[in-house]
Design an enzyme around this catalytic site. Structure first.
Site, PDB file in Angstrom:
ATOM      1  N   GLU A  94       0.859  -1.190   0.000  1.00  0.00           N
ATOM      2  CA  GLU A  94       0.000   0.000   0.000  1.00  0.00           C
ATOM      3  C   GLU A  94       0.891   1.235   0.000  1.00  0.00           C
ATOM      4  O   GLU A  94       1.766   1.385   0.855  1.00  0.00           O
ATOM      5  CB  GLU A  94      -0.907   0.005   1.236  1.00  0.00           C
ATOM      6  CG  GLU A  94      -1.699   1.282   1.439  1.00  0.00           C
ATOM      7  CD  GLU A  94      -2.563   1.646   0.236  1.00  0.00           C
ATOM      8  OE1 GLU A  94      -2.391   2.771  -0.290  1.00  0.00           O
ATOM      9  OE2 GLU A  94      -3.394   0.816  -0.178  1.00  0.00           O
ATOM     10  N   ASP A 127       5.065   1.800  -3.510  1.00  0.00           N
ATOM     11  CA  ASP A 127       4.290   1.868  -4.744  1.00  0.00           C
ATOM     12  C   ASP A 127       4.366   0.510  -5.430  1.00  0.00           C
ATOM     13  O   ASP A 127       5.461  -0.044  -5.612  1.00  0.00           O
ATOM     14  CB  ASP A 127       4.859   2.953  -5.652  1.00  0.00           C
ATOM     15  CG  ASP A 127       4.122   3.023  -6.978  1.00  0.00           C
ATOM     16  OD1 ASP A 127       2.997   3.542  -6.998  1.00  0.00           O
ATOM     17  OD2 ASP A 127       4.673   2.533  -7.980  1.00  0.00           O
ATOM     18  N   ASP A 145      -5.677  -4.673  -6.791  1.00  0.00           N
ATOM     19  CA  ASP A 145      -6.884  -3.877  -6.589  1.00  0.00           C
ATOM     20  C   ASP A 145      -6.471  -2.466  -6.204  1.00  0.00           C
ATOM     21  O   ASP A 145      -6.793  -1.972  -5.136  1.00  0.00           O
ATOM     22  CB  ASP A 145      -7.756  -4.515  -5.501  1.00  0.00           C
ATOM     23  CG  ASP A 145      -9.111  -3.818  -5.358  1.00  0.00           C
ATOM     24  OD1 ASP A 145      -9.423  -2.969  -6.206  1.00  0.00           O
ATOM     25  OD2 ASP A 145      -9.832  -4.129  -4.393  1.00  0.00           O
ATOM     26  N   PRO A 150      -8.082  -1.623 -15.427  1.00  0.00           N
ATOM     27  CA  PRO A 150      -6.954  -1.330 -16.324  1.00  0.00           C
ATOM     28  C   PRO A 150      -7.126  -0.041 -17.116  1.00  0.00           C
ATOM     29  O   PRO A 150      -6.128   0.609 -17.454  1.00  0.00           O
ATOM     30  CB  PRO A 150      -6.922  -2.551 -17.251  1.00  0.00           C
ATOM     31  CG  PRO A 150      -7.573  -3.638 -16.468  1.00  0.00           C
ATOM     32  CD  PRO A 150      -8.634  -2.971 -15.665  1.00  0.00           C
TER      33      PRO A 150
END
Length: 225
Positions: A94, A127, A145, A150
């Site tokens: 995260e 990231d 998620d 996309p």
């Protein structure tokens, strides 16, 4: 003057490394907003649970598989994986410190307290695009998620993750026969083609009906053995 019951109430607003993130309450729901874009709330979680279950099902009974979950969000995917004793190591990447804080000691802690205490769980603040390109860890499943799909990314940089080069990076962290599962707010036949062109096999899409509009979707592909 108090806000009406049907008006969202901001619980926290922060400037993060990728822009503004907001946690707000709307009635009984908690919602995460990033740079003005609604990401998710605590209303359901069926498609997030499907994301995890479909990935496990595609592993054909592999014992204690390690899963990498891209995006903590409101915690549905993590909580569901932790509730299943068949999973081995559970790693969540995260990039927003605020989201991690909301789970560790904030309004979202009630959803993931047990999962965060699970000895299998590890939270990585990074990231995801950078992580899949640089980590030396490997996994049996990668559940993504971090966007609305996309074709509907939270930030422009995330778009590279769904490109052929980005999918190659995803395959790099997967063990042979490992599964990539990608959540999307709508099915994308074009993305299925991109998965196949990137070398994934057994590509398919599972859909989750929603109350209004097009169904949510989980796109799946398997790295060749």
């Amino acid at each position: 003057m108090a806000a009406p019951d049907d008006s969202p109430v901001v619980l926290d607003r922060r400037k993060g490394p990728y822009g503004e993130v907001v946690l707000r309450r709307h009635g009984a729901l908690l919602q995460i907003i990033a740079n003005g874009c609604f990401l998710m709330d605590t209303s359901d979680g069926r498609s997030e649970r499907l994301l995890v279950d479909a990935a496990y099902g595609a592993l054909d009974g592999r014992p204690a598989p390690a899963v990498l979950i891209g995006g903590l969000g409101v915690g549905f995917s993590l909580a569901h994986a932790s509730h299943d004793p068949r999973w081995g190591r559970i790693t969540v990447v995260e990039r927003e410190p605020a989201v991690v804080d909301w789970h560790r000691a904030g309004p979202l802690s009630g959803l993931t307290r047990a999962a965060l205490a699970d000895p299998r769980t590890r939270i990585v603040r990074d990231d995801l695009v950078r992580y899949v390109n640089e980590t030396s860890d490997t996994f049996d499943a990668l559940c993504l998620d971090i966007d609305n799909g996309p074709g509907w990314t939270v930030t422009e940089d995330n778009a590279s993750l769904y490109s052929p080069a980005g999918l190659t990076a995803c395959a790099r962290v997967l063990r042979p026969g490992g599964v990539l599962a990608v959540w999307s707010a709508q099915p994308s036949p074009e993305f299925e083609g991109t998965l196949r062109n990137a070398g994934f096999r057994r590509v398919r899409t599972e859909e989750v009906p929603v109350a209004r509009g097009v169904p949510d979707a989980v796109h799946l592909g398997v790295r060749p053995g």
